[in-house]
Design a protein around this motif. Structure first.
Motif, mmCIF file in Angstrom:
data_model
loop_
_atom_site.group_PDB
_atom_site.id
_atom_site.type_symbol
_atom_site.label_atom_id
_atom_site.label_comp_id
_atom_site.label_asym_id
_atom_site.label_seq_id
_atom_site.Cartn_x
_atom_site.Cartn_y
_atom_site.Cartn_z
ATOM 1 N N SER A 217 -10.437 9.002 13.397
ATOM 2 C CA SER A 217 -10.513 8.274 14.578
ATOM 3 C C SER A 217 -12.013 8.763 15.819
ATOM 4 O O SER A 217 -13.026 7.742 16.171
ATOM 5 N N ASP A 244 -11.890 0.151 11.182
ATOM 6 C CA ASP A 244 -11.061 1.377 11.905
ATOM 7 C C ASP A 244 -10.259 0.349 12.572
ATOM 8 O O ASP A 244 -10.422 -0.555 13.644
ATOM 9 N N VAL A 245 -9.173 -0.075 12.168
ATOM 10 C CA VAL A 245 -8.248 -0.835 12.722
ATOM 11 C C VAL A 245 -7.710 -0.806 14.729
ATOM 12 O O VAL A 245 -8.008 -1.663 15.562
ATOM 13 N N SER A 246 -7.333 0.813 14.446
ATOM 14 C CA SER A 246 -6.856 1.531 15.701
ATOM 15 C C SER A 246 -8.590 0.889 16.969
ATOM 16 O O SER A 246 -8.430 0.868 17.975
ATOM 17 N N LEU A 249 -8.722 -2.449 18.335
ATOM 18 C CA LEU A 249 -7.816 -2.917 18.683
ATOM 19 C C LEU A 249 -8.121 -2.266 20.597
ATOM 20 O O LEU A 249 -8.020 -2.847 20.942
ATOM 21 N N ASN A 250 -8.323 -1.316 19.591
ATOM 22 C CA ASN A 250 -8.287 -0.736 21.513
ATOM 23 C C ASN A 250 -9.770 -1.290 22.365
ATOM 24 O O ASN A 250 -9.974 -1.016 23.504
ATOM 25 N N ARG A 253 -8.201 -4.253 22.958
ATOM 26 C CA ARG A 253 -7.798 -3.923 25.282
ATOM 27 C C ARG A 253 -8.852 -3.502 26.163
ATOM 28 O O ARG A 253 -8.472 -3.659 27.143
ATOM 29 N N GLU A 292 -7.528 8.355 21.948
ATOM 30 C CA GLU A 292 -7.308 7.941 20.300
ATOM 31 C C GLU A 292 -5.442 8.005 20.326
ATOM 32 O O GLU A 292 -5.042 8.579 20.807
ATOM 33 N N PRO A 293 -5.513 6.995 20.003
ATOM 34 C CA PRO A 293 -4.053 6.904 19.252
ATOM 35 C C PRO A 293 -3.027 7.930 18.344
ATOM 36 O O PRO A 293 -2.426 6.953 17.879
ATOM 37 N N SER A 294 -3.493 8.811 17.893
ATOM 38 C CA SER A 294 -3.511 9.560 16.557
ATOM 39 C C SER A 294 -2.491 10.131 17.007
ATOM 40 O O SER A 294 -1.620 10.116 17.853
#
Length: 426
Positions: A217, A244-246, A249-250, A253, A292-294
């Motif tokens: 990411s 990159d889906v995340s 989405l981020n 948001r 980063e939501p990893s």
């Protein structure tokens, strides 16, 4: 500046004309922001300078409350130091009881009047934290029943004392706060002892890891930043985001946060890219490196909060000092955000700058705290570590020709903006 005078029940009348404010994060066991200790310091303003800083807290809290306490702490709790004199004032009409924890020192003179006042405040919903705990104070038995939190200073208490006292307070159902946690080893040790909360800047210190690579990411964000800065067309940028889906989405948001101020909801990536423009898109990409939501998950929240607050404060300071140069404020924001990337990536700053092209001014600020942007960064770091570096704040303000009034109002704007970003970013 607003002059504000409070009269307490004793002989002292307080008048504080100038102050500056520090805000130190308190994290929970998941390293999510739980609260902030608010630290007020008098600015030296001549012979009338009040030396009893705890008593002066009453006046500056009133001032800060007028500016907006919610801007300072957002959704978190605010921990505020008070002494016996402050407890006997009417300051508490300014404070939202559900949002504030009052810190009292174990060594505070505990008269029957003070004890009755604390009991009354507790009955009205105020919570107390026992601070400067030494382990053998005569006031402990009287204060403990009124206390929800016990703060223990890692610089003042040896590990053996912490290990002995922690189970005792846990048995009494007290929440334990470890103060001045400066290394990850200290955090881990207190975590093992069952501490509930942690205060200190261990999370912002870089832990250099050899051979560390950026996550997928983070790589996606970096590649997208390269496209943005190289003037790729919008369609190419949009295609990169969609891979990159995340990231997509981020981004959606973030662009719908109050901090962006879009007049209508942004529901598509093409809208986001078009409405934001390159400058804003680059800014949100810089922020998303921290969001980063990893595998880090919520543990990045304090670093994200610190980075966004720094970036915004530096931007506001630069805008104040050089109002006719919009690009200067943009560079200042970038310096603030990038100043914690060595911690984020676990790499020396020099290695990061070898991979991310920046101009000489930014490089000098990040590597040596030099130049105009370096001066702004040093000021931000002094404010963050106000307990240890408050003697450096006034010289820095004087060099920049910024008043303490202006600093506090810019700080509160930065706090509010950062809180809005972080609330929606994760």
């Amino acid at each position: 500046m607003i002059d504000l005078t409070l009269h307490d029940t004793g002989p002292r009348s307080l008048r504080v004309r100038e102050f500056y404010l520090g805000r130190q994060p308190i994290l929970d066991r998941n390293q999510t922001v739980f609260g902030y200790e608010l630290l007020f310091r008098n600015a030296p303003v001549g012979p009338a300078h009040i030396t009893n800083e705890l008593s002066a807290t009453a006046a500056v809290i009133a001032h800060a409350s007028q500016l907006g306490m919610e801007k300072t702490i957002g959704d978190a709790l605010g921990f505020v130091n008070v002494d016996a004199d402050v407890l006997m004032t009417d300051i508490f009409s300014f404070l939202p009881r559900e949002k504030v924890v009052l810190e009292v020192a174990e060594s505070m003179p505990l008269t029957p009047q003070v004890l009755a006042r604390m009991t009354d405040l507790a009955g009205h919903g105020f919570r107390f934290a026992l601070d400067d705990f030494s382990g053998d104070g005569a006031n402990l038995a009287a204060l403990l029943p009124l206390t929800d939190y016990v703060k223990m200073d890692l610089r003042a208490l040896p590990p053996s004392t912490l290990a002995r006292l922690a189970p005792r307070f846990q048995q009494d159902k007290k929440k334990l706060v470890a103060e001045k946690v400066e290394t990850r080893e200290e955090f881990k040790s207190c975590l093992d002892l069952g501490f509930d909360y942690f205060q200190g800047y261990y999370f912002s210190k870089p832990v250099i890891m050899s051979g560390k690579k950026l996550s997928p990411s983070q790589l996606a964000v970096m590649e997208l930043m390269t496209l943005v800065t190289s003037d790729a067309d919008n369609q190419e940028i949009e295609r990169a985001i969609k891979r990159d889906v995340s990231l997509a989405l981020n981004l959606l948001r973030l662009v719908n946060t109050p901090a962006v101020g879009a007049r209508q909801r942004i529901d598509s990536l093409s809208q986001a890219v078009t409405i934001l423009g390159r400058r804003q898109l680059q800014r949100w990409l810089q922020i998303m490196l921290y969001a980063e939501p990893s595998k880090r998950g919520h543990s990045m929240t304090p670093l994200l909060m610190l980075a966004t607050t720094r970036g915004r404060l530096l931007e506001l300071l630069a805008g104040k000092l050089r109002p006719s140069h919009r690009h200067v404020a943009d560079i200042a924001f970038t310096v603030g955000i990038m100043s914690l990337m060595d911690t984020l990536f676990g790499m020396p700053m020099a290695e990061i700058l070898a991979q991310i092209p920046v101009n000489d001014e930014v490089s000098q600020a990040l590597l040596h705290r030099a130049g105009f942007f370096g001066d702004l960064l040093k000021l931000a770091e002094c404010i963050e570590r106000i307990e240890d570096m408050d003697d450096q704040i006034m010289p820095a303000l004087n060099d920049l020709a910024i008043s303490t009034d202006e600093l506090v109002e810019l700080e509160m704007s930065a706090f509010e903006w950062s809180d809005n970003v972080v609330r929606y970013a994760l």
